[in-house]
Scaffold this active site. Structure first.
Site, PDB file in Angstrom:
ATOM      1  N   LYS A  69       0.851  -1.200   0.000  1.00 19.66           N
ATOM      2  CA  LYS A  69       0.000   0.000   0.000  1.00 19.66           C
ATOM      3  C   LYS A  69       0.883   1.245   0.000  1.00 19.66           C
ATOM      4  O   LYS A  69       1.897   1.281   0.684  1.00 19.66           O
ATOM      5  CB  LYS A  69      -0.883   0.022   1.252  1.00 19.66           C
ATOM      6  CG  LYS A  69      -2.060  -0.929   1.187  1.00 19.66           C
ATOM      7  CD  LYS A  69      -2.962  -0.727   2.382  1.00 19.66           C
ATOM      8  CE  LYS A  69      -4.103  -1.740   2.390  1.00 19.66           C
ATOM      9  NZ  LYS A  69      -5.064  -1.541   1.302  1.00 19.66           N
TER      10      LYS A  69
ATOM     11  N   ARG B  18     -10.544 -11.343   2.040  1.00 20.49           N
ATOM     12  CA  ARG B  18     -11.466 -12.354   1.514  1.00 20.49           C
ATOM     13  C   ARG B  18     -10.865 -13.750   1.603  1.00 20.49           C
ATOM     14  O   ARG B  18     -11.582 -14.740   1.737  1.00 20.49           O
ATOM     15  CB  ARG B  18     -11.867 -11.983   0.070  1.00 20.49           C
ATOM     16  CG  ARG B  18     -10.728 -11.915  -0.888  1.00 20.49           C
ATOM     17  CD  ARG B  18     -11.055 -11.145  -2.158  1.00 20.49           C
ATOM     18  NE  ARG B  18     -11.024  -9.692  -1.961  1.00 20.49           N
ATOM     19  CZ  ARG B  18     -11.281  -8.797  -2.897  1.00 20.49           C
ATOM     20  NH1 ARG B  18     -11.588  -9.189  -4.121  1.00 20.49           N
ATOM     21  NH2 ARG B  18     -11.223  -7.507  -2.643  1.00 20.49           N
TER      22      ARG B  18
HETATM   23  N1  BES Z   1      -8.050  -3.614   4.213  1.00 23.59           N
HETATM   24  C1  BES Z   1      -8.272  -3.185   2.872  1.00 23.59           C
HETATM   25  C2  BES Z   1      -9.551  -2.365   2.704  1.00 23.59           C
HETATM   26  C3  BES Z   1      -9.649  -1.068   3.468  1.00 23.59           C
HETATM   27  C4  BES Z   1      -9.466   0.132   2.794  1.00 23.59           C
HETATM   28  C5  BES Z   1     -10.002  -1.041   4.791  1.00 23.59           C
HETATM   29  C6  BES Z   1      -9.596   1.327   3.474  1.00 23.59           C
HETATM   30  C7  BES Z   1     -10.148   0.157   5.474  1.00 23.59           C
HETATM   31  C8  BES Z   1      -9.954   1.338   4.811  1.00 23.59           C
HETATM   32  C9  BES Z   1      -8.357  -4.399   1.946  1.00 23.59           C
HETATM   33  O1  BES Z   1      -7.624  -5.509   2.320  1.00 23.59           O
HETATM   34  C10 BES Z   1      -7.832  -3.966   0.631  1.00 23.59           C
HETATM   35  O2  BES Z   1      -6.681  -3.629   0.567  1.00 23.59           O
HETATM   36  N2  BES Z   1      -8.681  -3.985  -0.385  1.00 23.59           N
HETATM   37  C11 BES Z   1      -8.296  -3.578  -1.682  1.00 23.59           C
HETATM   38  C12 BES Z   1      -8.785  -4.620  -2.670  1.00 23.59           C
HETATM   39  C13 BES Z   1      -8.196  -4.493  -4.038  1.00 23.59           C
HETATM   40  C14 BES Z   1      -6.721  -4.876  -4.032  1.00 23.59           C
HETATM   41  C15 BES Z   1      -8.950  -5.411  -4.970  1.00 23.59           C
HETATM   42  C16 BES Z   1      -8.953  -2.238  -1.969  1.00 23.59           C
HETATM   43  O3  BES Z   1     -10.084  -2.030  -1.521  1.00 23.59           O
HETATM   44  O4  BES Z   1      -8.321  -1.393  -2.579  1.00 23.59           O
HETATM   45 ZN    ZN Z   2      -5.594  -5.407   1.684  1.00 21.22          ZN
END
Ligand code: BES
Ligand code: ZN
Ligand code: ZN
Length: 465
Positions: free
Chosen positions: A242, A316
């Protein structure tokens, strides 16, 4: 904070509530929603909180006003306060409930890392003739469990790592004879074939855990509601790291697990007549040379193979194995999961409404109603065949991110992924990525940072069973 019930105010600091129509109001105070003013009369301090228009004054407004009032009392360094239940003709029967919730939730501050600990209100006396001591005690105890969940979310990821979540589960089980706890270690997770959960955690010095809490409130019944909470104690994104501005809050990625632990703690206190299995898949999604890699394929506990195309879509994976393990070994009749699953849900619904996905209309409707009642609001989004189609893989059975264009239906395809592991059992998924962590300012009973979202909602749902 201790909550007591009384027929008349015994403390010198009063929190009182007025609507815009209230006849007697302090000068320069209109009774508008969120309005607050303080007056001193003889030895008494009166904190006036506005409720807005009487005919619009619902529980959500009372809860929020009580939270604003209690914070004013804390600012004024008061130890003991009397909260006076308003008598307003349009108000529902028991405003005292929302007032207690507002007071206990609104007084929450995360002080662990503050050198100077702010002084807080120690006793709130609710002046009401409409509520029993037992009811008040139960409501306060649910709210204390929410504050407990907030503490878990707010603390560092090097304090709350997977083993710690499992220890919390064990200590909750020790609170009540009706609760038993099983914990799978990293070794057991691997040996039993929960390879997706294992993969997510494999790059971390903090090994994964799967904790399962069984609360049997109605042993005669076969009904068993599984509540599964995403417990990623830190989500770096893994190899799909990230970037800055997205990573700083990722200790919140175990907020679903914290809600499950808070809920189980509340059940231990209230002992309602329902059977609930709380499931906490916990892992640290780290970036390391030993981390799982984009392009890898893994066989899940269910037998379904999964192509990993993005290591940041890890929640997931952890949920899928936890749900399959729960179905196989704990025979749930219904599954509800809570997960900070997608950033897309923030784009869709903002940070005050959680996404609701379900394969069962009756379950979805009941959860929606509990959301309206508790103020932990949900809005349902669909899953259609094109979304199920979009997670099919060319090399494995399914893929962990969809084939759709970037930014298209991200929350829905994530939900479709989880749906494919629930074996058609009645299931609902709550995407709490927007509501679990408040990056903005305090709003009524919702503090900055960890909010504890979902516990009052699910408690309401379970108590209506
Ligand atoms: N933990 C994140 C989602 C999240 C985003 C939680 C902001 C709290 C605040 C999740 O694991 C994630 O990174 N999701 C990605 C999925 C993508 C790679 C398909 C996302 O939402 O960008
Ligand atoms: Zn994630
Ligand atoms: Zn995540």
């Amino acid at each position: 904070m201790k909550v007591t019930i009384s027929k008349s105010a015994k403390n010198n600091t009063h929190i009182t509530f007025l609507t815009e129509e209230s006849k007697i109001k302090p000068k320069d105070f209109e009774g508008k929603k969120d309005e607050i003013t303080v007056r001193y009369k003889n030895k008494n301090t009166i904190i006036y909180c506005g409720l807005g228009k009487g005919n619009k004054c619902a529980d959500t407004i009372l809860r929020s006003a009580a939270a604003i009032g209690i914070r004013k009392a804390i600012d004024l360094k008061r130890k003991r306060v009397s909260i006076i239940e308003p008598k307003i003709k349009d108000l529902k029967k028991y405003p005292a409930i929302a007032l207690i919730e507002g007071a206990v939730l609104g007084s929450y501050i995360f002080t662990k890392y503050k050198s100077e600990k702010p002084k807080t209100v120690t006793t709130a006396e609710v002046v009401s003739k409409n509520i029993t001591k037992k009811e008040a005690k139960d409501i306060a105890s649910v709210c204390e469990s929410i504050n407990y969940a907030r503490d878990l979310v707010n603390d560092n990821a090097n304090e709350i790592f997977p083993e710690r979540l499992a220890e919390e589960a064990l200590s909750i089980a020790s609170l009540s004879d009706d609760i038993t706890c099983t914990v799978l270690t990293d070794k057991e997770i691997k040996e039993k074939g929960l390879s997706l959960l294992y993969a997510v955690g494999q790059g971390s010095p903090y090994p994964p855990r799967l904790a399962i809490l069984e609360y049997m409130g109605n042993p005669e019944s076969k009904k068993n509601i599984a509540i599964v909470g995403k417990g990623i104690t830190f989500d770096s994104g893994g190899q799909n790291l990230k970037p800055t501005a997205h990573i700083e809050t990722m200790r919140c990625d175990m907020a679903g697990a914290a809600a499950v632990l808070g809920l189980m703690k509340a059940l231990a206190g209230l002992k309602p007549g329902v059977n609930v299995t709380g499931v906490v898949p916990a892992a640290h999604n780290a970036i390391d040379s030993t981390s799982y890699l984009p392009g890898d394929t893994y066989k899940s506990y269910s037998g379904k193979t999964v192509e990993i195309l993005n290591t940041d879509a890890e929640g997931r994976l952890a949920l899928a194995d936890a749900i399959s393990y729960c179905i196989k070994n704990f025979s749930p009749t219904e599954i509800i999961d809570l997960a900070t699953l997608t950033g897309s849900i923030l784009s869709a619904l903002g940070d005050t409404i959680a996404g609701l996905f379900s394969n069962n209309d009756a379950l979805a409707d009941k959860l929606f109603q509990s959301g309206e009642k508790t103020g932990e609001r949900l809005w349902r989004l669909p899953i259609y065949d094109e979304h199920r189609e979009a997670i099919k893989s060319d090399i494995a059975d399914i893929r962990n991110i969809s084939k759709l264009k970037k930014g298209h239906a991200g929350s829905i395809t994530a939900a479709a992924f989880i749906e494919s592991f629930v074996n058609n059992l009645p299931w609902a998924h709550l995407d709490i990525a927007g509501t679990a962590f408040n990056e903005g300012e305090v709003r009524g009973e919702v503090p900055k940072f960890g909010t504890g979202f979902g516990i009052r909602l699910l408690m309401d749902y379970l108590l209506n069973k």
